[in-house]
Write a protein that holds these residues in place. Structure first.
Motif, short mmCIF file in Angstrom:
data_model
loop_
_atom_site.label_atom_id
_atom_site.label_comp_id
_atom_site.label_asym_id
_atom_site.label_seq_id
_atom_site.Cartn_x
_atom_site.Cartn_y
_atom_site.Cartn_z
N PRO A 263 23.18 -22.95 -5.81
CA PRO A 263 23.83 -22.68 -4.52
C PRO A 263 25.31 -22.33 -4.70
O PRO A 263 25.99 -22.89 -5.56
CB PRO A 263 23.67 -24.01 -3.76
CG PRO A 263 22.50 -24.67 -4.41
CD PRO A 263 22.55 -24.27 -5.85
N VAL A 264 25.78 -21.40 -3.89
CA VAL A 264 27.18 -20.95 -3.95
C VAL A 264 27.96 -21.62 -2.83
O VAL A 264 27.54 -21.56 -1.67
CB VAL A 264 27.26 -19.42 -3.84
CG1 VAL A 264 28.72 -18.96 -3.83
CG2 VAL A 264 26.52 -18.76 -4.99
N PRO A 265 29.10 -22.25 -3.12
CA PRO A 265 29.89 -22.90 -2.06
C PRO A 265 30.53 -21.88 -1.13
O PRO A 265 30.48 -20.67 -1.37
CB PRO A 265 30.95 -23.68 -2.84
CG PRO A 265 31.07 -22.95 -4.15
CD PRO A 265 29.70 -22.43 -4.45
N GLU A 266 31.15 -22.37 -0.07
CA GLU A 266 31.74 -21.49 0.94
C GLU A 266 32.85 -20.61 0.38
O GLU A 266 33.21 -19.60 0.97
CB GLU A 266 32.26 -22.31 2.11
CG GLU A 266 31.14 -22.98 2.92
CD GLU A 266 31.67 -23.71 4.13
OE1 GLU A 266 32.91 -23.67 4.36
OE2 GLU A 266 30.87 -24.32 4.85
N THR A 267 33.43 -21.00 -0.75
CA THR A 267 34.46 -20.16 -1.37
C THR A 267 33.92 -18.81 -1.80
O THR A 267 34.67 -17.85 -1.95
CB THR A 267 35.04 -20.86 -2.61
OG1 THR A 267 33.99 -21.07 -3.56
CG2 THR A 267 35.67 -22.21 -2.24
N GLY A 268 32.59 -18.74 -2.02
CA GLY A 268 31.98 -17.50 -2.47
C GLY A 268 31.99 -17.30 -3.97
O GLY A 268 31.48 -16.30 -4.47
N PHE A 269 32.56 -18.26 -4.72
CA PHE A 269 32.62 -18.13 -6.17
C PHE A 269 31.42 -18.83 -6.79
O PHE A 269 31.31 -20.06 -6.76
CB PHE A 269 33.93 -18.71 -6.71
CG PHE A 269 35.14 -17.89 -6.35
CD1 PHE A 269 35.44 -16.73 -7.05
CD2 PHE A 269 35.94 -18.26 -5.29
CE1 PHE A 269 36.54 -15.96 -6.70
CE2 PHE A 269 37.05 -17.50 -4.94
CZ PHE A 269 37.35 -16.34 -5.65
#
Length: 367
Positions: A263-269
């Motif tokens: 899963p990718v966090p809200e930062t998008g990284f």
């Protein structure tokens, strides 16, 4: 007609290119660098095998464009029709292959069914314990680092305006169409095309069309250079996360799959998770035992958008006239990219299309 395309990955840059070729005034807007998002993190696989049946007509259209890529773009993007070999190691997966092969035939995909002796003769060293395989000779791979900039540059040569490093845009619906405010200025258009990848859901939600999209990162890696021996792209018919690999002409082996996406966090990284490397490498060695003792040079991930039904969103908005979507390709979009761009340009300029994409409409989530 003035069109703004949001997102400078493969989907957006291809859409801008094919619109410009049709004589449309188009501006491509990218929040960062052209082609530096999910496109550059891609494996580079150009396959029709195992694809959702609803996507096969689009995949066929796209493959025809990949075969003309150097002619269309004026440069080599390393498209090579080296074939796609998909190995089978259990009877349940053989049954999956046979079902898919039969269902895909009306869409123009003819798979060769290989027995172990044929695998050993034609592809020595690959899948020595495989009980069978499928082979699609027209498929292959291309270089993800080259394709986005190539389409954007070709779009610019055809008359498109390219705006990179634009930051997160502010979108406004106006009486005349749309207004997009960016770090590079404010631009207006009659038509807005949402090709923003994993961020496409935010744009759709802004216009009253929420979709169940989650961002995940593939687990990718590349080996040291080796003598070039592996010609086809190699994958697995599998009941779980099948691994895949390909050897580039410089000798390095690019690989991925075999473990769950992160899963990718809200930062998008997106992050590479090294905890799965041993499992991933074991599956790669099953595909090609000669890789058992090679060095891994680099691992990476990228931010990809996945819809709940594993089909992308593509077509006209159901809520906002003049808005179009092409995002959320669920990690399967690289092969489709040129076809998506050509299909979107046809739909925007003519109001219809010759390639069926109804199953990918955003209106399937309206209920």
């Amino acid at each position: 007609m003035q069109v703004i395309v949001l997102g400078g990955g493969l989907m957006g840059s291809a859409t801008a290119f094919f619109l410009a070729r049709r004589g449309v005034r188009v501006r491509l807007i990218e929040r960062g660098h052209i082609g530096a998002g999910a496109t550059v993190a891609s494996f580079g696989n150009i396959r029709r095998t195992g694809r959702a049946l609803e996507q096969l007509p689009l995949a066929q259209r796209s493959l025809d464009l990949w075969s003309r890529a150097e002619e269309l773009l004026g440069r080599d993007v390393e498209f090579r029709a080296t074939g796609h070999l998909r190995l089978i190691f259990d009877e349940a997966s053989r049954a999956d292959m046979l079902r898919f092969s039969e269902a895909a035939r009306p869409s123009g995909l003819e798979l060769e069914h290989l027995e172990p002796s044929e695998i050993r003769r034609r592809f020595p060293g690959l899948g020595p314990s495989a009980i069978g395989a499928s082979y699609s000779p027209r498929d292959g791979s291309a270089n993800p680092r080259l394709i986005g900039p190539a389409f954007a540059d070709a779009a610019a040569c055809a008359g498109a305006d390219i705006t990179a490093q634009a930051g997160v845009p502010k979108l406004t619906k106006t009486e005349a169409g749309f207004e997009v405010t960016t770090a590079q200025g404010t631009f207006g258009a009659d038509v807005l095309v949402n090709c923003a990848g994993a961020w496409g859901a935010e744009i759709a939600r802004h216009f009253g069309e929420p979709v169940p999209l989650a961002a995940h990162g593939p687990q990718m890696g590349v080996t040291e250079p080796l003598p070039h021996r592996i010609l086809p792209v190699v994958g697995i018919w599998s009941q779980d996360s099948g691994a895949y690999l390909r050897q580039v002409e410089r000798g390095n082996v690019v690989f991925g799959g075999g473990v769950p996406r992160v899963p990718v966090p809200e930062t998008g990284f997106a992050q590479y998770d090294p905890s799965g490397l041993a499992v991933q490498l074991a599956k790669l060695v099953q595909l090609c035992p000669a890789l058992a003792d090679v060095a891994i040079l680099r691992q990476w991930s990228g931010c990809e958008g996945y819809l709940s039904d594993m089909l992308p969103v593509m077509g006209a908005s159901g809520s906002t006239p003049g808005l179009f979507h092409a995002f959320g390709f669920c990690g399967h979009g690289f092969q489709l990219g040129p076809g998506v761009g050509d299909t979107m340009a046809e739909l925007i300029t003519t109001g219809t299309g010759t390639t069926p994409i109804t199953a990918m409409s955003i209106e399937r989530f309206a209920a």
